[in-house]
Design an enzyme around this catalytic site. Sequence first.
Site, PDB file in Angstrom:
ATOM      1  CG  ASP A  78      25.754  27.705  83.795  1.00 51.02           C
ATOM      2  OD1 ASP A  78      26.129  27.545  82.626  1.00 51.02           O
ATOM      3  OD2 ASP A  78      25.686  28.816  84.345  1.00 51.02           O
TER       4      ASP A  78
ATOM      5  CE1 TYR B 268      33.107  30.705  81.279  1.00 49.59           C
ATOM      6  CE2 TYR B 268      31.728  31.282  79.422  1.00 49.59           C
ATOM      7  CZ  TYR B 268      32.948  30.894  79.927  1.00 49.59           C
ATOM      8  OH  TYR B 268      34.004  30.697  79.079  1.00 49.59           O
TER       9      TYR B 268
ATOM     10  NE  ARG C 216      27.356  35.777  81.308  1.00 55.56           N
ATOM     11  CZ  ARG C 216      27.481  34.525  80.886  1.00 55.56           C
ATOM     12  NH1 ARG C 216      28.151  34.260  79.783  1.00 55.56           N
ATOM     13  NH2 ARG C 216      26.941  33.523  81.559  1.00 55.56           N
TER      14      ARG C 216
ATOM     15  CG  ASN D 268      25.950  27.783  76.161  1.00 55.97           C
ATOM     16  OD1 ASN D 268      25.373  26.780  75.772  1.00 55.97           O
ATOM     17  ND2 ASN D 268      25.299  28.869  76.514  1.00 55.97           N
TER      18      ASN D 268
END
Length: 221
Positions: free
Chosen positions: A9, A11, A40, A116
């Site tokens: 991933d 972030y 966030r 993402n």
Amino acid sequence: MPIRALVFDAYGTLFDVHRVTARCDALFPGRGSDLNRLWRQKQLEYTWLRTLMGRYESFEAATAGPLRHACAALQLPLSAESEKALVLDYRRLSTFPEAAAALAGLRDCRLAILFNGSPEMLNALVRHSGLDRLLDHVISVDEIRVFKPHPAVYRLAADRLQVGVEDIGFVSSNYWDACGAASCRLQAYWINRTRAMEDPLGQRPKAVLERLTDLIGLIDD
């Protein structure tokens, strides 16, 4: 089971998203931490909701909307210039201190990011950080137009890397993301830097680690 590829991933795992707090605090003194936290939170919520509704939009667009919501909720005046600066900061995030050393120590595996964000956003971020020299693939959900933790995202990684899902080690600092990967039979590792509690999601990661470099001995073993 042997691991043929490691997928990370971005972030919160390789890149420290909370360093955006400094920019938030510069624009809104004393309110930066609150703004970044709510921003966030809404950023993630919007990706999940848009996937459920079948209303995909780019992650960069899905970053600006939550920012506007967070500022309105906190009664902070957001100019167009400030919005642009804050969103662009997501292309210039710093890596966590151990990220480059961890990737360098894991080069016996194929290494990838599963992200993402849009390809443009991801490529800018990876180049800015210098991690491009250590990664074999950068994979964006933009190809399939759904966000994590939809099962199709984790299958995309297997398709792009041309390995079985069971052959992939998936690494995330987000528990829900690690569980999403585990539910698709990837070998999931949760980077729990803050010693957060696990959520009862019906899946568990293969291992819980405090830092990325802990993977080196574990994967070798």
